[in-house]
Design an enzyme around this catalytic site. Structure first.
Site, PDB file in Angstrom:
ATOM      1  N   ASN A 187       0.850  -1.196   0.000  1.00 35.34           N
ATOM      2  CA  ASN A 187       0.000   0.000   0.000  1.00 35.34           C
ATOM      3  C   ASN A 187       0.883   1.241   0.000  1.00 35.34           C
ATOM      4  O   ASN A 187       2.103   1.139   0.069  1.00 35.34           O
ATOM      5  CB  ASN A 187      -0.994  -0.022   1.172  1.00 35.34           C
ATOM      6  CG  ASN A 187      -0.294   0.025   2.511  1.00 35.34           C
ATOM      7  OD1 ASN A 187       0.381   1.001   2.837  1.00 35.34           O
ATOM      8  ND2 ASN A 187      -0.428  -1.039   3.289  1.00 35.34           N
ATOM      9  N   ARG A 188       0.272   2.403  -0.069  1.00 37.48           N
ATOM     10  CA  ARG A 188       1.023   3.637  -0.311  1.00 37.48           C
ATOM     11  C   ARG A 188       1.593   4.292   0.943  1.00 37.48           C
ATOM     12  O   ARG A 188       2.105   5.404   0.865  1.00 37.48           O
ATOM     13  CB  ARG A 188       0.125   4.654  -1.010  1.00 37.48           C
ATOM     14  CG  ARG A 188      -0.263   4.271  -2.422  1.00 37.48           C
ATOM     15  CD  ARG A 188      -1.032   5.417  -3.044  1.00 37.48           C
ATOM     16  NE  ARG A 188      -1.747   5.016  -4.238  1.00 37.48           N
ATOM     17  CZ  ARG A 188      -1.169   4.874  -5.422  1.00 37.48           C
ATOM     18  NH1 ARG A 188       0.125   5.092  -5.563  1.00 37.48           N
ATOM     19  NH2 ARG A 188      -1.891   4.508  -6.463  1.00 37.48           N
TER      20      ARG A 188
END
Ligand code: CTP
Length: 376
Positions: A187-188
């Site tokens: 994920n970011r």
């Protein structure tokens, strides 16, 4: 006394009659490097020193070991010797380290006395589980270790905003869940907010363990950083780092992992694109918040939301069992995910407090300040 002196404290001992049956005034004075006060001294020199001055001319009064009898006297305001008179006369913080037979500690009378003393603001360190002086007996009643007592003294004397003597555990960054040896679900999360909190806690004097997923940030100064990849590794590292006074769960843990990651690289070919089956990861925050033993005094969660931010944060607070949730809106338009700044709301059982947009370092600083206040 030695451990406190090593930390720069001036220790002025009062030795009780019972204490003098175990150690001589001479030995105590030699270790403290200060005059030892006993009942005999007090009688002779009451005009000179006086138990009132002795009790007030100090930063803290420590009772170690505190017997069941002394706790009973304290709880009832009895003062029939120098130590109990000083305890009654003091207007300083009082810390007691009980030590007694487990049955005496468990006795209803002692329970009542301890409860009353807590309500009066007396602080406790220990007792611990262990074997007693009596042969074959074990249980709760052993005096806390000298280093634990020294840490409790330091924590009580630390200036506001300080976390000296406290242990802080923080998770940060994303987790990577493998699909095969070369591919992951990620994920970011950049880890910037969690790492900033770890650095701020270290600057406040805490002993900090940071459990970090894969990030491109350097390990913060003065922090023990443990590097992990997956949610399950993160949980194991967190459990291994307990006990802690405060735990802050800032990591963006993957909610799911691939049920059976392939041992070999998945090749494209006749079957078409692979169908991945997911299973849920352990919830690290909820696991720690719901522990019965070694639950950190403060458990802090994060809620990264794109809609109904406060409502969702409130729900997370109760469902996961945390003491405070730091909520933020991570919709792409806010630029928070991976950015320099953060705009958060602190959600507790008693209400919501929203902060303006601040650099992530400032959010960290203010959060640590707030948490140190909550610990007191
Ligand atoms: N968290 C955790 N372990 C997980 C998932 C989340 O410790 N497996 C922690 C995060 O570090 C964060 C908090 O839980 O402090 C909130 O995580 P979030 O992903 O927003 O909540 P979810 O439980 O995943 O709820 P939802 O997916 O409904 O938003």
């Amino acid at each position: 006394m030695r451990r406190l002196k090593e930390r720069g404290a001036i220790v002025r001992p009062i030795l009780t009659e019972g204490g003098a049956k175990f150690v001589t005034p001479l030995a105590v004075g030699a270790i403290a490097g200060e005059r030892v006060f006993t009942d005999l001294f007090d009688l002779a020199e009451e005009n000179d020193v006086g138990h009132i001055r002795l009790a007030r001319d100090t930063d803290l009064v420590l009772v170690a070991p505190a017997t069941a009898y002394l706790l009973a006297k304290m709880a009832n305001g009895l003062a029939d010797d120098l130590a109990s008179a000083a305890l009654l006369a003091t207007d300083r913080p009082v810390l007691v380290a009980p030590a007694m037979n487990p049955r005496m500690w468990a006795n209803a009378a002692t329970r009542r006395n301890v409860e009353r003393l807590r309500q009066d603001g007396v602080r406790f360190v220990g007792p611990n589980e262990g074997t007693m002086a009596e042969r074959g007996e074990s249980g709760l009643g052993r005096m806390a270790e000298p280093l634990e007592i020294a840490a409790a003294v330091e924590a009580l004397l630390a200036p506001a905003g300080s976390l000296k003597g406290r242990r802080v555990l923080i998770t940060s960054g994303p987790t990577h869940e493998p699909i095969d040896p070369v591919r992951v679900i990620a994920n970011r999360s950049s880890g910037r907010q969690g790492h900033a909190i770890a650095a701020a806690a270290a600057r406040a004097g805490a002993e900090v363990v940071l459990v970090s997923g894969p990030v491109s940030l350097p390990d913060p100064e003065g922090v023990t950083t443990l590097h992990v990849e997956t949610a399950r590794e993160m949980l194991a590292a967190v459990e291994g780092a307990l006990p802690a006074d405060i735990a802050v769960f800032a990591a963006a843990v993957a909610d799911w992992r691939v049920a059976e990651a392939s041992a070999e690289k998945v090749k494209k070919g006749k079957g078409g694109p692979p169908a991945l089956t997911f299973v849920e990861n352990p919830d690290i925050l909820a696991t720690i918040a719901k522990r019965v033993d070694n639950r950190p005094q403060l458990v802090i969660g994060f809620a990264a939301e794109t809609t109904n931010v406060i409502e969702n944060a409130r729900e997370k607070l109760t469902r996961k069992g945390c003491d405070l949730v730091v909520a933020n809106d991570v919709s792409p338009a806010t630029g928070i995910m991976g950015g320099d700044r953060n705009e958060v709301s602190l959600v507790t059982a008693s209400g919501v407090e929203s902060w303006d947009s601040l650099p992530k370092e400032d959010v960290a600083e203010r959060l640590i300040d707030r948490l140190s206040g909550m610990l007191r």
